[in-house]
Design a protein around this motif. Sequence first.
Motif, PDB file in Angstrom:
ATOM      1  N   TYR A 173       0.813  -1.219   0.000  1.00  0.00           N
ATOM      2  CA  TYR A 173       0.000   0.000   0.000  1.00  0.00           C
ATOM      3  C   TYR A 173       0.847   1.269   0.000  1.00  0.00           C
ATOM      4  N   SER A 174       2.062   1.191   0.498  1.00  0.00           N
ATOM      5  CA  SER A 174       2.919   2.377   0.549  1.00  0.00           C
ATOM      6  C   SER A 174       3.749   2.567  -0.724  1.00  0.00           C
ATOM      7  N   ALA A 175       3.605   1.680  -1.700  1.00  0.00           N
ATOM      8  CA  ALA A 175       4.389   1.756  -2.934  1.00  0.00           C
ATOM      9  C   ALA A 175       3.992   2.982  -3.749  1.00  0.00           C
ATOM     10  N   PRO A 176       4.937   3.545  -4.496  1.00  0.00           N
ATOM     11  CA  PRO A 176       4.565   4.601  -5.441  1.00  0.00           C
ATOM     12  C   PRO A 176       3.654   4.005  -6.511  1.00  0.00           C
ATOM     13  N   VAL A 177       2.696   4.796  -6.975  1.00  0.00           N
ATOM     14  CA  VAL A 177       1.725   4.298  -7.952  1.00  0.00           C
ATOM     15  C   VAL A 177       1.829   5.069  -9.257  1.00  0.00           C
ATOM     16  N   GLY A 178       1.366   4.428 -10.301  1.00  0.00           N
ATOM     17  CA  GLY A 178       1.292   5.043 -11.616  1.00  0.00           C
ATOM     18  C   GLY A 178      -0.015   4.624 -12.269  1.00  0.00           C
ATOM     19  N   SER A 179      -0.400   5.321 -13.316  1.00  0.00           N
ATOM     20  CA  SER A 179      -1.671   5.000 -13.966  1.00  0.00           C
ATOM     21  C   SER A 179      -1.481   4.822 -15.463  1.00  0.00           C
ATOM     22  N   ILE A 180      -2.453   4.137 -16.043  1.00  0.00           N
ATOM     23  CA  ILE A 180      -2.513   3.968 -17.494  1.00  0.00           C
ATOM     24  C   ILE A 180      -3.975   4.043 -17.898  1.00  0.00           C
ATOM     25  N   ASP A 181      -4.268   4.741 -18.979  1.00  0.00           N
ATOM     26  CA  ASP A 181      -5.630   4.857 -19.493  1.00  0.00           C
ATOM     27  C   ASP A 181      -5.874   3.764 -20.525  1.00  0.00           C
ATOM     28  N   LEU A 182      -6.962   3.030 -20.340  1.00  0.00           N
ATOM     29  CA  LEU A 182      -7.330   1.930 -21.230  1.00  0.00           C
ATOM     30  C   LEU A 182      -8.707   2.185 -21.811  1.00  0.00           C
ATOM     31  N   ARG A 183      -8.952   1.659 -22.984  1.00  0.00           N
ATOM     32  CA  ARG A 183     -10.277   1.800 -23.595  1.00  0.00           C
ATOM     33  C   ARG A 183     -11.305   1.090 -22.739  1.00  0.00           C
ATOM     34  N   ALA A 184     -12.465   1.681 -22.586  1.00  0.00           N
ATOM     35  CA  ALA A 184     -13.538   1.089 -21.786  1.00  0.00           C
ATOM     36  C   ALA A 184     -14.404   0.146 -22.617  1.00  0.00           C
ATOM     37  N   PHE A 185     -14.384   0.307 -23.946  1.00  0.00           N
ATOM     38  CA  PHE A 185     -15.246  -0.472 -24.835  1.00  0.00           C
ATOM     39  C   PHE A 185     -14.435  -1.032 -25.995  1.00  0.00           C
ATOM     40  N   ASN A 186     -14.826  -2.223 -26.468  1.00  0.00           N
ATOM     41  CA  ASN A 186     -14.163  -2.783 -27.644  1.00  0.00           C
ATOM     42  C   ASN A 186     -14.732  -2.140 -28.907  1.00  0.00           C
ATOM     43  N   ASP A 187     -14.280  -2.572 -30.069  1.00  0.00           N
ATOM     44  CA  ASP A 187     -14.714  -1.970 -31.336  1.00  0.00           C
ATOM     45  C   ASP A 187     -16.198  -2.176 -31.609  1.00  0.00           C
ATOM     46  N   ASP A 188     -16.810  -3.201 -30.999  1.00  0.00           N
ATOM     47  CA  ASP A 188     -18.245  -3.447 -31.166  1.00  0.00           C
ATOM     48  C   ASP A 188     -19.084  -2.661 -30.174  1.00  0.00           C
ATOM     49  N   GLY A 189     -18.441  -1.906 -29.275  1.00  0.00           N
ATOM     50  CA  GLY A 189     -19.166  -1.123 -28.286  1.00  0.00           C
ATOM     51  C   GLY A 189     -19.461  -1.871 -26.998  1.00  0.00           C
ATOM     52  N   ASP A 190     -18.955  -3.098 -26.876  1.00  0.00           N
ATOM     53  CA  ASP A 190     -19.167  -3.872 -25.653  1.00  0.00           C
ATOM     54  C   ASP A 190     -18.148  -3.445 -24.601  1.00  0.00           C
ATOM     55  N   PRO A 191     -18.583  -3.284 -23.345  1.00  0.00           N
ATOM     56  CA  PRO A 191     -17.635  -2.880 -22.301  1.00  0.00           C
ATOM     57  C   PRO A 191     -16.688  -4.016 -21.938  1.00  0.00           C
ATOM     58  N   TYR A 192     -15.470  -3.654 -21.582  1.00  0.00           N
ATOM     59  CA  TYR A 192     -14.504  -4.628 -21.076  1.00  0.00           C
ATOM     60  C   TYR A 192     -14.820  -4.923 -19.622  1.00  0.00           C
ATOM     61  N   GLU A 193     -14.595  -6.152 -19.199  1.00  0.00           N
ATOM     62  CA  GLU A 193     -14.739  -6.508 -17.789  1.00  0.00           C
ATOM     63  C   GLU A 193     -13.469  -6.104 -17.061  1.00  0.00           C
ATOM     64  N   ILE A 194     -13.631  -5.603 -15.853  1.00  0.00           N
ATOM     65  CA  ILE A 194     -12.497  -5.148 -15.052  1.00  0.00           C
ATOM     66  C   ILE A 194     -12.403  -6.026 -13.821  1.00  0.00           C
ATOM     67  N   TYR A 195     -11.220  -6.563 -13.590  1.00  0.00           N
ATOM     68  CA  TYR A 195     -10.967  -7.378 -12.403  1.00  0.00           C
ATOM     69  C   TYR A 195      -9.843  -6.740 -11.614  1.00  0.00           C
ATOM     70  N   ALA A 196      -9.901  -6.883 -10.317  1.00  0.00           N
ATOM     71  CA  ALA A 196      -8.852  -6.336  -9.466  1.00  0.00           C
ATOM     72  C   ALA A 196      -7.517  -7.003  -9.776  1.00  0.00           C
ATOM     73  N   CYS A 197      -6.455  -6.270  -9.607  1.00  0.00           N
ATOM     74  CA  CYS A 197      -5.109  -6.803  -9.802  1.00  0.00           C
ATOM     75  C   CYS A 197      -4.722  -7.588  -8.561  1.00  0.00           C
ATOM     76  N   HIS A 198      -4.314  -8.819  -8.765  1.00  0.00           N
ATOM     77  CA  HIS A 198      -3.900  -9.663  -7.641  1.00  0.00           C
ATOM     78  C   HIS A 198      -2.406  -9.543  -7.355  1.00  0.00           C
ATOM     79  N   ASP A 199      -1.725  -8.711  -8.135  1.00  0.00           N
ATOM     80  CA  ASP A 199      -0.278  -8.564  -7.958  1.00  0.00           C
ATOM     81  C   ASP A 199       0.112  -7.348  -7.115  1.00  0.00           C
ATOM     82  N   CYS A 200      -0.807  -6.403  -6.914  1.00  0.00           N
ATOM     83  CA  CYS A 200      -0.431  -5.227  -6.120  1.00  0.00           C
ATOM     84  C   CYS A 200      -1.612  -4.754  -5.268  1.00  0.00           C
TER      85      CYS A 200
END
Length: 75
Positions: free
Chosen positions: A13-40
Amino acid sequence: MSDAEQSKPNVTYSAPVGSIDLRAFNDDGDPYEIYACHDCLPWYAEVVIVEDEVLVREWHAVDCPQFQALLADDD
């Protein structure tokens, strides 16, 4: 501190963090599913609008292997 402890990525929890912007929808307009990261522990996501596009901004510890993979794929 041993060499093994020094080489471990800082993904607490005390680690420095960074962000990345990802597309929310695929080319067909369907939303991507988001799962929590199990690595951090500081992972979280937020929905943002950038230049009229809906994106998912994921935040990870900068040493997180998943974050590093996302950054590599973004190049």
